[in-house]
Enzyme design. Structure first.
Site, short mmCIF file in Angstrom:
data_model
loop_
_atom_site.label_atom_id
_atom_site.label_comp_id
_atom_site.label_asym_id
_atom_site.label_seq_id
_atom_site.Cartn_x
_atom_site.Cartn_y
_atom_site.Cartn_z
N GLU A 164 0.83 -1.21 0.00
CA GLU A 164 0.00 0.00 0.00
C GLU A 164 0.85 1.25 0.00
OE1 GLU A 164 -2.63 -0.15 3.37
OE2 GLU A 164 -3.95 -1.61 2.41
N TYR A 227 -11.67 -1.42 3.78
CA TYR A 227 -12.11 -1.88 5.10
C TYR A 227 -13.54 -1.36 5.27
CZ TYR A 227 -7.70 -3.99 6.00
OH TYR A 227 -6.64 -4.85 5.91
N GLU A 253 -6.54 -7.28 -0.49
CA GLU A 253 -6.73 -7.16 0.96
C GLU A 253 -8.03 -6.41 1.23
OE1 GLU A 253 -3.23 -5.81 3.39
OE2 GLU A 253 -4.75 -4.52 4.29
C1 IDC Z 1 -2.60 -3.90 10.57
C2 IDC Z 1 -2.81 -5.01 11.57
C3 IDC Z 1 -2.43 -4.53 12.95
C4 IDC Z 1 -1.01 -3.98 12.91
C5 IDC Z 1 -0.88 -2.91 11.83
C6 IDC Z 1 0.56 -2.43 11.65
O1 IDC Z 1 -4.15 -5.46 11.52
O2 IDC Z 1 -2.53 -5.57 13.89
O3 IDC Z 1 -0.70 -3.41 14.16
O4 IDC Z 1 -1.27 -3.47 10.58
O5 IDC Z 1 1.39 -3.49 11.32
C7 IDC Z 1 -3.79 -2.19 5.98
C8 IDC Z 1 -2.49 -2.88 5.94
C9 IDC Z 1 -2.39 -3.93 7.02
C10 IDC Z 1 -3.06 -3.44 8.29
C11 IDC Z 1 -4.55 -3.31 8.01
C12 IDC Z 1 -5.41 -2.93 9.23
O6 IDC Z 1 -2.18 -3.42 4.68
O7 IDC Z 1 -1.03 -4.18 7.25
O8 IDC Z 1 -2.87 -4.39 9.30
N1 IDC Z 1 -4.71 -2.32 6.95
O9 IDC Z 1 -5.01 -1.73 9.77
N2 IDC Z 1 -4.24 -1.30 5.11
C13 IDC Z 1 -5.42 -0.83 5.54
C14 IDC Z 1 -5.75 -1.48 6.72
#
Ligand code: IDC
Length: 329
Positions: A164, A227, A253
């Site tokens: 991302e 999300y 994702e």
């Molecule tokens: C989040 C994990 C969380 C962690 C964070 C940082 O759920 O536990 O602390 O990363 O490492 C993304 C990312 C993905 C994120 C996820 C949710 O690709 O790594 O994971 N997210 O925040 N993009 C949008 C949302």
């Protein structure tokens, strides 16, 4: 009486076999049937030019939750959850590859398990806090050269070259596209035709510049991430426009939570997104295979892999996702 009992037990055995069979992955989902995937217009297709859809689950950060993933986990996810793809999120920062090169052996083990299981597997260079993919472009070239050299003859592998890209000053035209072209040509020198997924601006949500300036290589798809507690109708409308412009989308994702990975589950919004993806036959991967205490995790907090095998240990999101995966569409 004895006779009745034996007939009944026979019936029971037959019934159980039937159920079991129904849950097994269909041949049509396997790599041995679908072979080298290709992109045609906005569609992902198999080697016969039939439209084909991948659905699966993403790992969390391998350093924290990599132990949850094994041959047995993947087999269960394949046979009883109907996934046909698994995404390996190899973080670059946050204890990831940059400071911990050895994580690549975990990646290789998971790829090998997926190959044995006849499944597709996505190798994701998971940039996030390192918002500009160019920061570690040399490391990315080296990593993907190594992976491509090992697996160039395997139709199982899909490359995702930058999770991302984010940050207002990181644009498609100036930063991401040049990075993508470098990485695509690095991979293509070794693996001529595998699918490559390219991350897009603003956490894979802004396609305005992509639409007017796509990369000119074949078998490229563009990542959309959402999300459902945060990204709603406005993004759906944007994607409708992007598809209309003939840009192939891969949802590498998405989560049932808000963008911070928590505060879910947003059922209604998730249903709406999945119905939209169904219409266009878009592939999707759910975030994530972990037992962290956050609502996007498919397992209940601190229960290890139990939930993979026993629904009682699944989180609310895990139950929802398993149901959606098992429903063939
Ligand atoms: C989040 C994990 C969380 C962690 C964070 C940082 O759920 O536990 O602390 O990363 O490492 C993304 C990312 C993905 C994120 C996820 C949710 O690709 O790594 O994971 N997210 O925040 N993009 C949008 C949302």
């Amino acid at each position: 009486m004895k006779k009745i009992i034996s007939v009944l037990s026979l019936l029971l055995i037959l019934l159980t076999c039937g159920c079991h069979k129904e849950l097994q992955t269909e041949k049509n989902d396997l790599v041995s049937y679908n072979g080298n995937l290709q992109v045609n217009g906005i569609n992902l297709q198999n080697q016969y030019g039939e439209n084909f859809r991948l659905k699966g689950i993403s790992s969390h950060n391998l350093y924290w939750f990599g132990d949850l993933i094994s041959y047995d986990t993947l087999k269960e996810l394949r046979d009883n959850w109907n996934i046909n793809v698994f995404r390996i999120a190899m973080y670059t920062e946050e204890e990831g590859y940059i400071n911990n090169n050895n994580i690549k052996y975990k990646v290789v083990n998971i790829i090998n398990a997926a190959i044995k299981l006849d499944m597709y597997v996505i190798v994701d260079w998971h940039i996030l806090s390192d918002n500009d993919p160019n920061i570690y472009i040399e490391e990315a070239k080296e990593f993907f050269s190594e992976i491509a050299t090992l697996y160039k003859d395997k139709p199982n592998i899909i490359y995702e070259i930058c999770n991302e890209p984010n940050g207002e000053d990181i644009t498609w035209n100036n930063d991401i596209k040049p990075y993508a072209e470098t990485l695509i040509s690095t991979i293509r020198e070794i693996d001529e035709d595998a699918i490559i997924i390219v991350g897009t601006p603003n956490y894979c949500q802004d396609f305005d510049e992509v639409v007017t300036n796509p990369v000119y290589y074949k078998n490229i798809m563009y990542a959309l991430h959402f999300y459902t507690g945060t990204h709603k109708d406005k993004l759906i409308e944007h994607i409708r426009f992007v598809l209309g412009a003939n840009i192939p989308i891969f949802v590498s994702e998405w989560g049932t939570s808000t963008a911070n990975g928590n505060d879910g589950v947003f059922f209604e919004e998730s249903n709406k997104w999945l119905e939209f993806l169904d219409i266009y036959n878009i592939s999707w991967i759910n975030w994530s295979l972990s037992d962290k205490n956050e609502s996007s995790a498919i397992l209940q907090p601190d229960t290890g892999i139990l939930g993979i095998f026993d629904d009682n240990y699944l989180s609310t999101s895990g139950k929802y996702i398993k149901n959606k995966l098992k429903k063939k569409s």
